[in-house]
Enzyme design. Structure first.
Site, PDB file in Angstrom:
ATOM      1  N   GLY A   1      21.600  38.144  82.315  1.00 24.44           N
ATOM      2  CA  GLY A   1      22.381  37.863  81.108  1.00 24.44           C
ATOM      3  C   GLY A   1      23.592  38.781  81.033  1.00 24.44           C
TER       4      GLY A   1
ATOM      5  N   GLY B   1      20.959  33.301  80.977  1.00 24.59           N
ATOM      6  CA  GLY B   1      21.594  34.144  81.995  1.00 24.59           C
ATOM      7  C   GLY B   1      22.128  33.234  83.093  1.00 24.59           C
TER       8      GLY B   1
ATOM      9  N   LEU C   1      14.817  43.136  78.134  1.00 21.47           N
ATOM     10  CA  LEU C   1      15.959  42.523  77.448  1.00 21.47           C
ATOM     11  C   LEU C   1      15.776  41.022  77.246  1.00 21.47           C
ATOM     12  CD1 LEU C   1      17.255  45.257  78.266  1.00 21.47           C
ATOM     13  CD2 LEU C   1      19.294  44.022  78.959  1.00 21.47           C
TER      14      LEU C   1
ATOM     15  N   TYR D   1      14.082  34.331  64.451  1.00 17.02           N
ATOM     16  CA  TYR D   1      14.506  35.219  65.534  1.00 17.02           C
ATOM     17  C   TYR D   1      14.327  36.688  65.127  1.00 17.02           C
ATOM     18  CZ  TYR D   1      17.191  37.214  69.303  1.00 17.02           C
ATOM     19  OH  TYR D   1      17.562  37.951  70.391  1.00 17.02           O
TER      20      TYR D   1
END
Ligand code: UDP
Length: 324
Positions: free
Chosen positions: A13, A39, A79, A152
């Protein structure tokens, strides 16, 4: 010093690929796990010639694969997550499962060998709190469960509790970092991120589209500043079991950002205002202000952002020009 074996989930990403580049420059062995959902191989194509770089295609929801990679690692940067409000609104299930399952597997596997982990959370965890600047112990305030946006921040928020619980109960050396609007070369506008979108629009002469009335504010952190801090944090044991805000505290309204991008690109684009309803559907709620208190990270690792917003925008504009 022997080189370390470093795992970056989500390493293809925007942020992950810059982190991989930095760690390779420090001579480390870097393993990137990425499912290439948001990504891309393009982000890491320049790293492939380095024999210390290893790419593994896969998702953090593939438990066995992830466990094996964590078991080999001396450090884990977790991540991997869905990015971009637009993406999250469109694919809530995928974002929730990635966030919830991935963190659990990483923490559990790393706890076995007490491998240091850096977990990237998000400024979205502060939700609708309007008391800026946000400090790490500020309240987290979310809206209705029917509004996919809050899922989220809430799922990242649950991961934060997990990180703290693994630290307390299983002695996992884990540091949690809340990233605030990071920008830099290679960031794509495809998932809704405002800066690459504005720069693309300005350069191509398309209208620059401001959502709402543009009075909402953000602080944009430079990717190099952010990546430098991530590397320092994971190697500073007093940060384990702690949460840190990371980014810039230079605040700008989205309307002023549009003006700045227009000026810096010498663009003739019009600035258009579009209602949130039209873009995201009815009931969408934006954060009207978002600004971190950076006192804690300054104290812990001497963090000092080096790049101004104007410098960051200049680098992004050059990068987008170079791709044309
Ligand atoms: N935004 C905008 N135009 C765009 C994309 C985003 O005005 O083309 C606004 C968005 O509504 C938000 C801010 O810019 O208020 C930052 O959006 P982004 O998705 O980059 O990050 P967020 O802070 O919302 O996670």
């Amino acid at each position: 010093m022997a080189k370390k074996n470093i795992l970056i989930t989500g390493g293809a990403g925007f942020i992950g690929s810059h982190l991989a580049e930095k760690l390779l420059s420090l001579g480390e062995d870097v393993f990137v796990l990425d499912d290439l959902s948001t990504g891309s191989l393009k982000n890491i194509s320049h790293l492939k010639k380095n024999s210390n770089f290893h790419f593994i295609k896969g998702s953090v929801t593939e438990k066995k694969k992830l466990e094996k990679l964590v078991a080999k690692a001396d450090r884990v940067y977790h991540l991997a997550a869905a990015v971009g409000v637009k993406n999250i609104m469109e694919k809530p299930l995928e974002s929730l499962l990635n966030n919830l399952l991935g963190a659990e597997v990483v923490f559990e596997a790393a706890a076995n060998r007490r491998t240091p982990v850096l977990f990237t959370s998000t400024s979205e965890v502060y939700g609708k709190n309007t008391n800026i600047p946000f400090s790490e112990d500020s309240d987290r305030i979310y809206g209705s469960a029917y509004n996919a946006r809050w899922g989220y921040g809430m799922s990242k928020g649950v991961d934060e509790f997990l990180a703290l619980a693994y630290f307390r109960e299983k002695k996992l050396p884990v540091v949690t970092v809340r990233l605030f609007n990071v920008i830099g070369p290679r960031q794509t506008g495809v998932y809704g991120m405002v800066v690459p979108r504005f720069v693309e629009q300005a350069i191509s002469g398309q209208p620059i589209t401001v959502f709402g009335d543009g009075s909402q504010t953000r602080c944009f952190g430079n990717i190099e500043d952010v990546v430098g801090a991530l590397v320092k944090l994971i190697d500073t044991p007093k940060t384990y079991g702690q949460i840190f805000n990371l980014g810039s505290d230079e605040e700008i309204s989205i309307k002023n950002l549009a003006d700045k991008v227009k000026t810096l690109t010498h663009s003739k684009s019009k600035i258009l205002f579009a209602s949130y309803n039209k873009i995201y559907g009815p009931g969408f709620e934006d954060m009207m202000k978002r600004k971190p208190d950076l006192t804690k990270i300054k104290k812990a690792i001497g963090y000092k952002p080096k790049k101004t917003l104007e410098q960051s925008l200049g680098e992004i504009i050059d990068d987008i020009h170079a791709q044309k």
